[in-house]
Design a protein around this motif. Structure first.
Motif, PDB file in Angstrom:
ATOM      1  N   GLU A  73     -39.054  -3.981   8.123  1.00 22.16           N
ATOM      2  CA  GLU A  73     -39.247  -3.006   7.787  1.00 22.16           C
ATOM      3  C   GLU A  73     -38.905  -2.385   8.995  1.00 22.16           C
ATOM      4  N   ASN A  74     -38.092  -2.122   9.678  1.00 22.41           N
ATOM      5  CA  ASN A  74     -37.572  -1.196  10.808  1.00 22.41           C
ATOM      6  C   ASN A  74     -39.172  -1.712  11.833  1.00 22.41           C
ATOM      7  N   LEU A  75     -39.177  -2.655  12.276  1.00 27.04           N
ATOM      8  CA  LEU A  75     -40.049  -3.191  13.206  1.00 27.04           C
ATOM      9  C   LEU A  75     -41.541  -2.972  13.308  1.00 27.04           C
ATOM     10  N   LYS A  76     -42.339  -2.466  11.839  1.00 27.57           N
ATOM     11  CA  LYS A  76     -43.044  -1.848  11.512  1.00 27.57           C
ATOM     12  C   LYS A  76     -44.265  -3.118  11.766  1.00 27.57           C
ATOM     13  N   PRO A  77     -45.713  -2.236  12.701  1.00 28.92           N
ATOM     14  CA  PRO A  77     -46.449  -3.802  13.350  1.00 28.92           C
ATOM     15  C   PRO A  77     -47.854  -3.661  12.132  1.00 28.92           C
ATOM     16  N   ILE A  78     -47.873  -4.465  11.616  1.00 32.64           N
ATOM     17  CA  ILE A  78     -48.413  -5.799  10.250  1.00 32.64           C
ATOM     18  C   ILE A  78     -49.707  -6.232  11.081  1.00 32.64           C
ATOM     19  N   GLY A  79     -49.789  -6.012  12.224  1.00 33.63           N
ATOM     20  CA  GLY A  79     -50.996  -7.325  12.060  1.00 33.63           C
ATOM     21  C   GLY A  79     -50.832  -7.553  13.548  1.00 33.63           C
ATOM     22  N   SER A  80     -51.587  -8.356  14.615  1.00 33.37           N
ATOM     23  CA  SER A  80     -52.503  -8.884  15.742  1.00 33.37           C
ATOM     24  C   SER A  80     -52.501 -10.136  15.527  1.00 33.37           C
ATOM     25  N   PHE A  81     -52.227 -10.665  16.151  1.00 29.61           N
ATOM     26  CA  PHE A  81     -51.884 -12.558  16.756  1.00 29.61           C
ATOM     27  C   PHE A  81     -52.786 -12.305  17.861  1.00 29.61           C
ATOM     28  N   GLY A  82     -53.387 -13.541  18.231  1.00 31.43           N
ATOM     29  CA  GLY A  82     -53.684 -13.145  19.738  1.00 31.43           C
ATOM     30  C   GLY A  82     -54.597 -14.851  20.360  1.00 31.43           C
ATOM     31  N   LEU A  83     -54.830 -14.935  21.723  1.00 35.02           N
ATOM     32  CA  LEU A  83     -55.564 -16.208  21.965  1.00 35.02           C
ATOM     33  C   LEU A  83     -56.660 -14.961  23.110  1.00 35.02           C
ATOM     34  N   LEU A  84     -57.416 -15.654  23.174  1.00 39.09           N
ATOM     35  CA  LEU A  84     -58.319 -14.998  24.111  1.00 39.09           C
ATOM     36  C   LEU A  84     -59.516 -16.492  24.174  1.00 39.09           C
ATOM     37  N   LYS A  85     -59.474 -15.455  25.650  1.00 39.76           N
ATOM     38  CA  LYS A  85     -60.846 -16.327  26.570  1.00 39.76           C
ATOM     39  C   LYS A  85     -62.165 -15.864  26.465  1.00 39.76           C
ATOM     40  N   VAL A  92     -60.010 -21.800  24.418  1.00 42.47           N
ATOM     41  CA  VAL A  92     -58.959 -20.564  24.358  1.00 42.47           C
ATOM     42  C   VAL A  92     -59.041 -20.560  22.771  1.00 42.47           C
ATOM     43  N   ASP A  93     -59.960 -19.027  21.838  1.00 39.26           N
ATOM     44  CA  ASP A  93     -59.606 -18.716  20.693  1.00 39.26           C
ATOM     45  C   ASP A  93     -58.338 -18.206  20.201  1.00 39.26           C
ATOM     46  N   ILE A  94     -58.355 -18.808  19.008  1.00 42.69           N
ATOM     47  CA  ILE A  94     -56.311 -18.279  18.801  1.00 42.69           C
ATOM     48  C   ILE A  94     -57.361 -16.984  17.335  1.00 42.69           C
ATOM     49  N   GLY A  95     -56.774 -15.657  17.507  1.00 43.42           N
ATOM     50  CA  GLY A  95     -57.407 -15.272  16.039  1.00 43.42           C
ATOM     51  C   GLY A  95     -55.891 -14.422  15.707  1.00 43.42           C
ATOM     52  N   PHE A  96     -55.880 -13.990  14.494  1.00 43.94           N
ATOM     53  CA  PHE A  96     -55.485 -13.164  13.309  1.00 43.94           C
ATOM     54  C   PHE A  96     -55.737 -12.030  12.428  1.00 43.94           C
ATOM     55  N   SER A  97     -54.949 -10.896  12.025  1.00 44.87           N
ATOM     56  CA  SER A  97     -55.207 -10.317  11.206  1.00 44.87           C
ATOM     57  C   SER A  97     -54.009  -9.428  10.586  1.00 44.87           C
ATOM     58  N   LEU A  98     -53.952  -9.542   9.555  1.00 44.79           N
ATOM     59  CA  LEU A  98     -53.283  -8.145   8.526  1.00 44.79           C
ATOM     60  C   LEU A  98     -53.636  -7.555   8.587  1.00 44.79           C
ATOM     61  N   LEU A  99     -52.466  -6.235   8.112  1.00 46.70           N
ATOM     62  CA  LEU A  99     -52.711  -5.616   7.464  1.00 46.70           C
ATOM     63  C   LEU A  99     -53.132  -6.165   5.970  1.00 46.70           C
ATOM     64  N   PRO A 100     -53.539  -5.057   5.173  1.00 48.55           N
ATOM     65  CA  PRO A 100     -53.325  -4.919   3.656  1.00 48.55           C
ATOM     66  C   PRO A 100     -52.623  -4.713   3.031  1.00 48.55           C
ATOM     67  N   GLY A 101     -51.825  -6.196   2.396  1.00 50.70           N
ATOM     68  CA  GLY A 101     -50.172  -5.653   1.520  1.00 50.70           C
ATOM     69  C   GLY A 101     -49.644  -6.391   2.706  1.00 50.70           C
ATOM     70  N   TYR A 102     -49.759  -6.955   3.227  1.00 50.36           N
ATOM     71  CA  TYR A 102     -48.892  -7.932   3.853  1.00 50.36           C
ATOM     72  C   TYR A 102     -49.604  -9.226   4.551  1.00 50.36           C
ATOM     73  N   GLU A 103     -50.855  -9.631   3.229  1.00 54.12           N
ATOM     74  CA  GLU A 103     -51.569 -10.877   3.604  1.00 54.12           C
ATOM     75  C   GLU A 103     -50.717 -11.772   1.472  1.00 54.12           C
ATOM     76  N   GLY A 104     -51.099 -13.376   1.964  1.00 50.76           N
ATOM     77  CA  GLY A 104     -50.261 -13.702   1.308  1.00 50.76           C
ATOM     78  C   GLY A 104     -48.793 -14.154   1.243  1.00 50.76           C
ATOM     79  N   LEU A 105     -48.428 -13.582   1.953  1.00 47.73           N
ATOM     80  CA  LEU A 105     -47.110 -13.249   1.964  1.00 47.73           C
ATOM     81  C   LEU A 105     -46.619 -14.749   2.920  1.00 47.73           C
TER      82      LEU A 105
END
Length: 170
Positions: A73-85, A92-105
């Motif tokens: 999708e032309n490099l559309k940002p769909i979420g955030s994934f990361g590492l956090l201390k 180190v904590d791993i975390g993630f979040s996706l925009l609605p419509g991109y979950e479950g895919l």
């Protein structure tokens, strides 16, 4: 700045120019329900949040949260994934979040798997953990699929909310 790539996704550092996307993500229903309302309601507040959180993490630890861009999708940002201390967690904590419509895919597993590789190979992290609400079954399933094991219930924050702690040695 690109950090990593998978078949469908590109990871890049978050910048203040990403404030509109971060504002949308942080106010999505899943973020509010499972991560919590951070009271970021304007683009200016999102810029400040990025400066005080994402950019500070990159500076302090060389890692942090990354925006995930969808190649198809032309490099559309769909979420955030990361590492956090976090001061309140041993690893180190791993975390993630996706925009609605991109979950479950499959983007969650694809992105989080790449994040585990980054943690081990790029940042030389030996153990990762994750915290989630007991009712967040999608995250629990993804953490288990990534090989993290449930350890115990903890209350890592001042609000006293009980979370589940998962851990994996890399």
């Amino acid at each position: 700045m690109q950090i990593a790539e998978t078949n469908r996704l590109i990871f890049s550092k978050i910048t203040v120019d990403d404030a509109p996307f971060i504002l949308e993500l942080m106010n999505s229903p899943g973020w509010i329900k499972y991560i919590g309302d951070r009271n970021v309601k304007t683009v200016e507040q999102a810029k400040s949040y990025i400066q005080n959180n994402q950019l500070k993490c990159y500076e302090d630890f060389d890692f942090g949260y990354y925006k995930v861009l969808l190649k198809s999708e032309n490099l559309k940002p769909i979420g955030s994934f990361g590492l956090l201390k976090r001061d309140t967690l041993d690893h180190v904590d791993i975390g993630f979040s996706l925009l609605p419509g991109y979950e479950g895919l499959g983007y969650g597993f694809e992105g989080a798997s790449q994040l585990m590789v980054l943690a081990k190979d790029t940042f030389n992290i030996k153990t990762v953990c994750a915290i989630t609400l007991p009712e967040n079954q999608a995250s629990i399933h993804l953490l288990e699929k990534l090989g993290l094991s449930y350890q115990k219930r903890i209350k890592p924050f001042d609000n006293g909310e009980e979370l589940l702690l998962f851990v994996k040695n890399l």
